[in-house]
Each structure stands twice: as structure tokens, then as C-alpha cells.
Design a protein around this motif. Structure first.
Motif, PDB file in Angstrom:
ATOM      1  N   ALA A  22      32.336 -19.210  -4.250  1.00  0.00           N
ATOM      2  CA  ALA A  22      32.955 -20.220  -4.863  1.00  0.00           C
ATOM      3  C   ALA A  22      32.071 -21.165  -5.587  1.00  0.00           C
ATOM      4  O   ALA A  22      32.192 -21.807  -6.508  1.00  0.00           O
ATOM      5  N   ALA A  23      30.985 -21.678  -4.474  1.00  0.00           N
ATOM      6  CA  ALA A  23      29.804 -22.386  -4.971  1.00  0.00           C
ATOM      7  C   ALA A  23      29.230 -22.024  -6.232  1.00  0.00           C
ATOM      8  O   ALA A  23      28.774 -22.637  -7.086  1.00  0.00           O
ATOM      9  N   ALA A  24      28.956 -20.662  -6.227  1.00  0.00           N
ATOM     10  CA  ALA A  24      28.290 -19.961  -7.152  1.00  0.00           C
ATOM     11  C   ALA A  24      29.087 -20.112  -8.367  1.00  0.00           C
ATOM     12  O   ALA A  24      28.710 -20.275  -9.649  1.00  0.00           O
ATOM     13  N   ASP A  25      30.329 -19.699  -8.566  1.00  0.00           N
ATOM     14  CA  ASP A  25      31.172 -19.831  -9.659  1.00  0.00           C
ATOM     15  C   ASP A  25      31.420 -21.141 -10.200  1.00  0.00           C
ATOM     16  O   ASP A  25      31.614 -21.461 -11.320  1.00  0.00           O
ATOM     17  N   LEU A  26      31.318 -22.064  -9.211  1.00  0.00           N
ATOM     18  CA  LEU A  26      31.379 -23.587  -9.677  1.00  0.00           C
ATOM     19  C   LEU A  26      30.267 -24.432  -9.900  1.00  0.00           C
ATOM     20  O   LEU A  26      30.427 -25.714  -9.707  1.00  0.00           O
ATOM     21  N   ARG A  27      28.924 -23.646  -9.630  1.00  0.00           N
ATOM     22  CA  ARG A  27      27.960 -24.384  -9.773  1.00  0.00           C
ATOM     23  C   ARG A  27      27.999 -25.448 -10.940  1.00  0.00           C
ATOM     24  O   ARG A  27      28.152 -24.947 -12.095  1.00  0.00           O
ATOM     25  N   GLY A  28      27.562 -26.435 -10.813  1.00  0.00           N
ATOM     26  CA  GLY A  28      27.462 -27.624 -11.814  1.00  0.00           C
ATOM     27  C   GLY A  28      28.744 -28.333 -12.103  1.00  0.00           C
ATOM     28  O   GLY A  28      28.874 -29.285 -12.967  1.00  0.00           O
ATOM     29  N   ARG A  29      29.509 -27.885 -11.351  1.00  0.00           N
ATOM     30  CA  ARG A  29      31.118 -28.506 -11.620  1.00  0.00           C
ATOM     31  C   ARG A  29      31.527 -29.289 -10.377  1.00  0.00           C
ATOM     32  O   ARG A  29      32.016 -30.327 -10.342  1.00  0.00           O
ATOM     33  N   LEU A  30      31.462 -28.325  -9.096  1.00  0.00           N
ATOM     34  CA  LEU A  30      31.765 -28.953  -7.877  1.00  0.00           C
ATOM     35  C   LEU A  30      30.645 -28.601  -6.951  1.00  0.00           C
ATOM     36  O   LEU A  30      29.866 -28.017  -7.207  1.00  0.00           O
ATOM     37  N   ILE A  31      30.721 -29.467  -5.852  1.00  0.00           N
ATOM     38  CA  ILE A  31      29.763 -29.512  -4.681  1.00  0.00           C
ATOM     39  C   ILE A  31      30.703 -28.900  -3.411  1.00  0.00           C
ATOM     40  O   ILE A  31      31.804 -29.300  -3.005  1.00  0.00           O
ATOM     41  N   LEU A  32      30.244 -27.715  -3.105  1.00  0.00           N
ATOM     42  CA  LEU A  32      31.025 -27.074  -1.736  1.00  0.00           C
ATOM     43  C   LEU A  32      30.413 -26.846  -0.961  1.00  0.00           C
ATOM     44  O   LEU A  32      29.087 -26.424  -0.939  1.00  0.00           O
ATOM     45  N   ALA A  33      30.700 -27.153   0.347  1.00  0.00           N
ATOM     46  CA  ALA A  33      30.005 -27.004   1.680  1.00  0.00           C
ATOM     47  C   ALA A  33      30.763 -27.023   2.969  1.00  0.00           C
ATOM     48  O   ALA A  33      32.023 -26.990   2.970  1.00  0.00           O
ATOM     49  N   MET A  34      30.263 -26.158   4.202  1.00  0.00           N
ATOM     50  CA  MET A  34      30.847 -25.884   5.170  1.00  0.00           C
ATOM     51  C   MET A  34      30.229 -26.791   6.333  1.00  0.00           C
ATOM     52  O   MET A  34      29.033 -26.954   6.202  1.00  0.00           O
ATOM     53  N   ILE A  35      31.212 -27.126   7.068  1.00  0.00           N
ATOM     54  CA  ILE A  35      30.748 -28.113   8.219  1.00  0.00           C
ATOM     55  C   ILE A  35      31.153 -27.657   9.562  1.00  0.00           C
ATOM     56  O   ILE A  35      32.500 -27.232   9.750  1.00  0.00           O
ATOM     57  N   HIS A  36      30.381 -27.382  10.586  1.00  0.00           N
ATOM     58  CA  HIS A  36      30.758 -27.128  12.010  1.00  0.00           C
ATOM     59  C   HIS A  36      30.867 -28.681  12.577  1.00  0.00           C
ATOM     60  O   HIS A  36      30.092 -29.456  12.506  1.00  0.00           O
ATOM     61  N   PRO A  37      32.021 -28.755  13.192  1.00  0.00           N
ATOM     62  CA  PRO A  37      32.350 -30.206  13.700  1.00  0.00           C
ATOM     63  C   PRO A  37      31.860 -30.370  15.034  1.00  0.00           C
ATOM     64  O   PRO A  37      32.009 -31.516  15.638  1.00  0.00           O
ATOM     65  N   GLY A  38      31.181 -29.481  15.567  1.00  0.00           N
ATOM     66  CA  GLY A  38      31.088 -29.523  17.014  1.00  0.00           C
ATOM     67  C   GLY A  38      32.120 -29.042  17.927  1.00  0.00           C
ATOM     68  O   GLY A  38      33.281 -28.640  17.548  1.00  0.00           O
ATOM     69  N   TRP A  39      31.668 -28.960  19.122  1.00  0.00           N
ATOM     70  CA  TRP A  39      32.551 -28.662  20.416  1.00  0.00           C
ATOM     71  C   TRP A  39      33.293 -29.875  20.647  1.00  0.00           C
ATOM     72  O   TRP A  39      32.923 -31.027  21.159  1.00  0.00           O
ATOM     73  N   VAL A  40      34.768 -30.108  20.228  1.00  0.00           N
ATOM     74  CA  VAL A  40      35.571 -31.202  20.019  1.00  0.00           C
ATOM     75  C   VAL A  40      36.680 -31.315  21.130  1.00  0.00           C
ATOM     76  O   VAL A  40      37.680 -30.161  21.378  1.00  0.00           O
TER      77      VAL A  40
END
Length: 225
Positions: free
Chosen positions: A162-180
Motif C-alpha cells: 500500500a505504501a508503494a501504491d500511495l507513494r507521494g500521497r500518504l505515509i504508511l508505517a508499522m510499529i511494534h509496541p513492545g511487550w506490554v
């Protein structure tokens, strides 16, 4: 006033995300399956707009998009996620695996698709998904948790595309929250929700277009695929 939409907000990390963003003056669109029973969510102070949303329901996602039509959203935070019990080798269950995949992988992408125009109209233009380093094949998986691990690995791949499809339009990222310390993480986890969420927020705030499609730890470090 920036606006953030967060899924899975009735408990754990999602509830703490609502608390912290609302306390900082953000307008929070808080989504959960059953608002009527979300007593702690209803008590959060600030500008919090609660919406009913079952992320596995295409009808719910379509309805939510209709309710929010024309409204700029700065950040979408796909937080809703589930795991499977007794998910070790020899005891996997097809129906359970498919539900975990739906919640953890398919639904987040459907939300990005449904809200892409809202995000493009926002100032920050960020679509973030809570993933886990348990879905990283570069970190030597230790076995078990088949549905959870594979669904998060699939989430990462879906969002990278999706980040490739939306490049220049949106910023997409994944985040690991840690062991919570949540219902999912258990009381033995080293991180309190407040600490994890503070880290997640710092990562989101610092994201730039060049970071789109990347996988980060809650402390800002990169995680291998």
C-alpha cells in the motif's frame, strides 16, 4: 486541531492512545465494537468521538466512511488486533486462523482503502498499523503463535505494498509496541501501556515521507522483515 482515528480503543494500548492524544488536544475518533460497554473509554476527557466498528464487517467500514465523508483525518492508527489461544504446532484451528487474519491483516488495509481520501485531506497524511516483531522472519521466530505471527507478517506485506501504491500521497508505517502489560500481553510484560504509547507517539510524530513502508520498534529503531 489535529485529528486521529484509532481502532480497538476499549482497552489496553488503544485506550491509552485515546487518553494521551485527547490530553494533548487532538480530536480523537475512537472506534470499538461495543461502545455501550466501553465504560473507561467514555470517561476519557477531551474531544473524543466514539464510533461503533467491527473491523471485520465491510458494512461497518462502509458506514464509518460515510459518516466521516469529507472530514480530514491526520492519522489513522490501526490498533485493533487479536491472537489465538492454544495456537501451537498440532493444535491450529482453521476458523480461528482465518478470523485472526481478518482482524490483523485484511481489516487494516480495508480501513486505509476506505479512508484514503480523508487522510489525503489531512495535514499529516499518516496511516499507521500496530504490528509485532513476532511477525518478523528476520528475528529468528521461536515457534508457536502460528495465526498471530503469520497474520502480522501478512499485515506488514500488505502495508508495504500500500505504501508503494500511495507513494507521494500518504505515509504508511508499522510499529511494534513492545511487550506490554495488557490483556493480550499479560502482567509479566515489562512495559506499561503509558510507556509503550509514549514511544508509539514519538515514532508517529517523527515519520517523514522517506519512512513510508518501514517497520519500527516503539523506541524508534528499525525492525528487520
Amino acid at each position: 486541531m489535529p485529528t486521529i482515528l484509532i481502532t480497538g480503543t476499549n482497552r489496553g494500548i488503544g485506550l491509552e492512545l485515546v487518553r494521551q492524544y485527547a490530553a494533548d488536544g487532538w480530536q480523537v475518533i475512537a472506534c470499538c465494537r461495543n461502545p455501550d460497554t466501553a465504560s473507561e473509554l467514555k470517561q476519557v476527557q477531551g474531544i473524543v468521538d466514539i464510533h461503533a466498528l467491527d473491523v471485520t464487517s465491510d458494512a461497518d467500514i462502509t458506514r464509518l466512511a460515510g459518516e466521516l465523508a469529507g472530514k480530514p483525518i491526520d492519522v489513522l492508527l490501526n490498533n485493533a488486533g487479536i491472537t489465538a489461544k492454544n495456537d501451537s504446532f498440532g493444535s491450529t484451528d482453521t476458523e480461528t486462523w482465518l478470523r485472526v487474519f481478518h482482524v490483523n491483516c485484511i481489516a487494516p488495509l480495508h480501513l486505509v482503502e476506505a479512508l484514503v481520501d480523508n487522510l489525503a485531506a489531512g495535514t499529516q497524511k499518516k496511516a499507521i498499523s500496530i504490528s509485532t516483531r513476532m511477525g518478523s522472519m528476520g528475528e529468528s521466530p521461536s515457534g508457536s503463535y502460528y495465526a498471530y505471527r503469520s497474520s502480522k507478517a501478512a499485515l506488514n506485506m500488505a502495508m508495504v505494498n500500500a505504501a508503494a501504491d500511495l507513494r507521494g500521497r500518504l505515509i504508511l508505517a508499522m510499529i511494534h509496541p513492545g511487550w506490554v502489560q495488557t490483556d493480550m500481553g499479560g502482567t509479566q510484560a515489562p512495559l506499561r501501556p503509558q510507556e509503550s504509547v509514549a514511544g508509539i507517539r514519538r515514532v508517529i510524530a517523527g515519520l517523514k515521507p522517506v519512512d513510508s513502508g518501514q517497520f519500527f520498534n516503539h523506541d524508534g529503531s528499525s525492525i528487520p522483515w
